[in-house]
Motif scaffolding. Structure first.
Motif, PDB file in Angstrom:
ATOM      1  N   SER A   1       0.824  -1.206   0.000  1.00 52.63           N
ATOM      2  CA  SER A   1       0.000   0.000   0.000  1.00 52.63           C
ATOM      3  C   SER A   1       0.863   1.264   0.000  1.00 52.63           C
ATOM      4  O   SER A   1       0.486   2.276  -0.600  1.00 52.63           O
ATOM      5  N   LEU A   2       2.030   1.217   0.654  1.00 54.00           N
ATOM      6  CA  LEU A   2       2.942   2.356   0.614  1.00 54.00           C
ATOM      7  C   LEU A   2       3.498   2.552  -0.799  1.00 54.00           C
ATOM      8  O   LEU A   2       3.590   3.679  -1.296  1.00 54.00           O
ATOM      9  N   LEU A   3       3.864   1.447  -1.438  1.00 54.13           N
ATOM     10  CA  LEU A   3       4.381   1.550  -2.808  1.00 54.13           C
ATOM     11  C   LEU A   3       3.308   2.096  -3.738  1.00 54.13           C
ATOM     12  O   LEU A   3       3.590   2.932  -4.606  1.00 54.13           O
ATOM     13  N   GLU A   4       2.077   1.657  -3.557  1.00 53.26           N
ATOM     14  CA  GLU A   4       0.978   2.146  -4.388  1.00 53.26           C
ATOM     15  C   GLU A   4       0.770   3.648  -4.188  1.00 53.26           C
ATOM     16  O   GLU A   4       0.537   4.390  -5.152  1.00 53.26           O
ATOM     17  N   ALA A   5       0.877   4.112  -2.935  1.00 53.39           N
ATOM     18  CA  ALA A   5       0.708   5.541  -2.662  1.00 53.39           C
ATOM     19  C   ALA A   5       1.816   6.361  -3.319  1.00 53.39           C
ATOM     20  O   ALA A   5       1.570   7.464  -3.822  1.00 53.39           O
TER      21      ALA A   5
END
Length: 221
Positions: free
Chosen positions: A86-90
């Motif tokens: 989810s951090l990479l997606e953000a």
């Protein structure tokens, strides 16, 4: 090991801060600092509410709260230590590149290779986004020194050491998103994370970002 748990039962903080296992020392220091400097506005913490929902929905909300602490334009590159999709997606949604790093290696959700040597990869990155778990495995201090030496942002997302890492603000750490137990994924109800910044400014949720310092980083083990 089980013996470490036995060591902790009924022990005092002073004794546990001298424990041979780093994980026990970090946990003891975290518990002590949570007691004397809890995550409240008086101690520099800015609460960010996480909505109720599924674990994935709450993870994405937390990721936005973390990534907003990075002062980096699109086109920059972040070293992400402790791969959380989810951090990479953000970061992807903001046009920010990243180098994913985790001791386990492997690949990301987008089949990108995950490097295992964070310090070796740090030189090619503009900023560092690092898990609090690095406190317990000995990899935090080299990354903190790298950030200091090269004037790079070091943003910590911390379940481990959530009360310890804000004490490093201004000493290599530029911001912290602290998430003390109980963690967001344990139930579907609303939650909260606490953001700290190392200098003045306005938080994206509209609150002053001034952080009060409570001593140097030298006491953290």
């Amino acid at each position: 090991p089980d013996s470490a748990l036995d060591d902790c039962v009924g022990a005092d903080v002073a004794g546990l801060l001298e424990h041979p296992l780093a994980a026990v020392r970090v946990a003891a220091l975290d518990a002590y600092l949570m007691h004397v400097t809890p995550h409240t506005p008086d101690h520099g913490a800015l609460p960010v509410a996480l909505p109720a929902g599924s674990s994935l929905e709450k993870s994405k909300a937390r990721a936005r709260a973390v990534v907003e602490l990075l002062d980096l334009r699109a086109g920059g590159t972040v070293l992400v230590v402790g791969v959380v999709n989810s951090l990479l997606e953000a970061l992807r949604s903001r046009g920010i590149g990243y180098v994913p790093c985790d001791l386990k290696g492997g690949v990301t959700e987008w089949s990108e290779p995950v490097v295992a040597d964070a310090l070796a990869a740090a030189g090619g990155c503009d900023a560092l986004l690092v898990s609090g778990m690095t406190l317990g495995n000995g990899t935090f201090e080299p990354l903190r020194e790298h950030a200091l030496r090269h004037g790079k942002q070091l943003v910590m997302f911390a379940q481990t050491g959530s009360a310890v890492l804000p004490r490093f603000l201004g000493h290599g750490v530029s911001a912290v998103c602290a998430e003390p137990y109980p963690f967001f994924w344990l139930d579907g109800g609303p939650g909260v994370v606490h953001r700290y910044r190392s200098s003045g400014g306005v938080d994206r949720h509209g609150t002053s970002g001034v952080v009060r310092q409570h001593g140097s980083s030298g006491g953290a083990r």
